[in-house]
Write a protein that holds these residues in place. Structure first.
Motif, PDB file in Angstrom:
ATOM      1  N   SER A   1      14.801  64.920  -9.880  1.00 43.15           N
ATOM      2  CA  SER A   1      15.770  63.835  -9.788  1.00 43.15           C
ATOM      3  C   SER A   1      17.181  64.380  -9.957  1.00 43.15           C
ATOM      4  N   ASP A   2      18.164  63.563  -9.597  1.00 42.58           N
ATOM      5  CA  ASP A   2      19.545  63.990  -9.810  1.00 42.58           C
ATOM      6  C   ASP A   2      19.819  64.203 -11.299  1.00 42.58           C
TER       7      ASP A   2
ATOM      8  N   VAL B   1       1.143  60.899 -10.608  1.00 38.20           N
ATOM      9  CA  VAL B   1       1.135  61.472  -9.251  1.00 38.20           C
ATOM     10  C   VAL B   1      -0.293  61.507  -8.703  1.00 38.20           C
ATOM     11  N   ALA B   2      -1.244  61.928  -9.545  1.00 35.18           N
ATOM     12  CA  ALA B   2      -2.648  61.950  -9.114  1.00 35.18           C
ATOM     13  C   ALA B   2      -3.125  60.546  -8.757  1.00 35.18           C
ATOM     14  N   TYR B   3      -2.786  59.578  -9.590  1.00 39.21           N
ATOM     15  CA  TYR B   3      -3.159  58.188  -9.348  1.00 39.21           C
ATOM     16  C   TYR B   3      -2.553  57.695  -8.033  1.00 39.21           C
ATOM     17  N   GLY B   4      -1.278  58.013  -7.814  1.00 36.19           N
ATOM     18  CA  GLY B   4      -0.609  57.596  -6.582  1.00 36.19           C
ATOM     19  C   GLY B   4      -1.219  58.233  -5.349  1.00 36.19           C
TER      20      GLY B   4
ATOM     21  N   ILE C   1      15.844  66.581  -3.904  1.00 33.85           N
ATOM     22  CA  ILE C   1      16.509  65.959  -5.049  1.00 33.85           C
ATOM     23  C   ILE C   1      16.641  64.469  -4.763  1.00 33.85           C
ATOM     24  N   THR C   2      15.995  63.651  -5.612  1.00 35.09           N
ATOM     25  CA  THR C   2      16.083  62.198  -5.440  1.00 35.09           C
ATOM     26  C   THR C   2      17.334  61.681  -6.150  1.00 35.09           C
TER      27      THR C   2
ATOM     28  N   GLY D   1       7.899  54.618 -12.623  1.00 36.77           N
ATOM     29  CA  GLY D   1       6.975  55.261 -11.695  1.00 36.77           C
ATOM     30  C   GLY D   1       7.527  55.560 -10.323  1.00 36.77           C
ATOM     31  N   ALA D   2       8.816  55.264 -10.091  1.00 34.23           N
ATOM     32  CA  ALA D   2       9.371  55.467  -8.747  1.00 34.23           C
ATOM     33  C   ALA D   2       9.350  56.942  -8.345  1.00 34.23           C
ATOM     34  N   GLY D   3       9.766  57.808  -9.266  1.00 35.71           N
ATOM     35  CA  GLY D   3       9.801  59.234  -8.944  1.00 35.71           C
ATOM     36  C   GLY D   3       8.420  59.815  -8.692  1.00 35.71           C
ATOM     37  N   ASP D   4       7.438  59.363  -9.481  1.00 41.14           N
ATOM     38  CA  ASP D   4       6.073  59.857  -9.292  1.00 41.14           C
ATOM     39  C   ASP D   4       5.483  59.336  -7.989  1.00 41.14           C
ATOM     40  N   SER D   5       5.806  58.090  -7.638  1.00 37.40           N
ATOM     41  CA  SER D   5       5.351  57.530  -6.365  1.00 37.40           C
ATOM     42  C   SER D   5       5.961  58.290  -5.191  1.00 37.40           C
ATOM     43  N   TYR D   6       7.249  58.625  -5.304  1.00 39.50           N
ATOM     44  CA  TYR D   6       7.927  59.435  -4.282  1.00 39.50           C
ATOM     45  C   TYR D   6       7.181  60.771  -4.123  1.00 39.50           C
TER      46      TYR D   6
END
Length: 318
Positions: free
Chosen positions: A190-191, A44-47, A220-221, A250-255
């Protein structure tokens, strides 16, 4: 807000401070072994830094070569590693061993403790935490204490990123989660996280329960089914952005990174429905970019802006 890829000098107030683990993901296959930077909070920090947000990371890494590799990776995006973050002898690892038939076994070698910093003295705009850092002792207690001290001085965001293999009993994990929610403004899960924590609740019920614990926004993703954003007065369903999926790493962290960016740049609209719509669409676009390419490679600020300009206007569903 923009750091242009440069690290902040010590003492400068950052827009976001992320507290949580940074580790090495080790993927072992019959063909060989690869190592990649990982840890949800570090991602998350990186994103965030890739999106031009001045970001500090308070973590617990080793003084070994893996810690060197993690620090170099984070610095390359412009993340400031806060003092005390190289406190372990050995950097934590999460190892996935892939057999020839495709089955995977997982092993974790993770230590989590953290040197507390006084965030209340010069509070950032946002403090984010989550994942293993919010559950694993002794560090989890120190994370909670820092959130208690920062109080209402800033927005606190939280992503539990549930890893059942690293948690105690279900009841203990849920209690830990709920106690932390009471200290946060925005909770994103996430779900799969929601269904593990509350197996008997529909996602909408889980969102309402989280709001009842004191959060202002519950997100909630739902993967390709989009995401749910709920406040005490509004509930919106945001569709996922259609894209060709290479992998979902990494999709959730990017979100989460893009959601925090949206909170920082939303102006004076609070959490009005139009703001929720913008938050959800921005985060969905970031996740779509990430899943369209291999590995945890979140978008840059320019890539996200271009995606938002060129995609058809998304519409939420109340």
């Amino acid at each position: 807000m923009h750091n242009n890829g440069k690290q902040n000098p010590p003492g400068q107030v950052m827009d976001v401070v992320v507290i949580g683990e940074a580790l090495i993901d080790v993927v072992s296959t019959p063909e060989g072994t690869n190592e990649h930077p990982g840890g949800s909070p570090a991602n998350v920090a990186y994103g965030l830094a890739r999106l031009g947000v001045s970001t500090g990371l308070l973590t617990s890494m080793g003084t070994d070569r893996r810690g060197d590799a993690l620090e170099e990776h984070l610095a390359g995006a412009g993340v400031t590693l806060l003092p005390g973050s190289r406190s372990l002898e050995r950097t934590s690892t999460a190892t996935a061993t892939i057999a020839r038939d495709g089955s995977a076994g997982y092993a974790f070698d993770i230590s989590w403790d953290v040197e507390p910093v006084d965030l209340a003295r010069t509070p950032p705009k946002v403090v984010h935490t989550g994942s293993i850092a919010s559950f694993l002792s002794p560090g989890a207690g120190r994370v909670k204490a820092m959130l208690q001290e920062v109080g209402s001085e800033c927005i606190v965001t939280y992503d539990p990123n549930i890893r059942p293999a690293l948690l105690g009993t279900h009841a203990e994990a849920r209690q830990t989660f709920e106690e932390l929610v009471q200290l946060t403004s925005v909770v994103k899960l996430s779900d799969e996280d929601a269904e593990w924590l509350y197996p008997k609740k529909a996602l909408e019920e889980t969102a309402a329960h989280i709001l009842g614990l004191g959060a202002e926004l519950a997100v909630i993703t739902r993967g390709s089914s989009g995401s749910l954003l709920a406040t005490p007065t509004t509930s919106l369903s945001i569709p996922a952005v259609k894209t060709s999926v290479v992998d979902t790493i990494g999709a959730g962290d990017s979100y989460m990174s893009a959601l925090i960016l949206g909170l920082l740049t939303r102006g004076t609209g609070g959490l009005a429905p139009s703001v929720l719509d913008q938050l959800g669409c921005t985060a969905a676009a970031a996740a779509a970019i990430t899943v369209s390419r291999a590995g945890a490679r979140p978008p840059t600020e320019g890539e996200l802006r271009s995606k938002l300009q060129h995609q058809p206007q998304l519409h939420s569903h109340s």
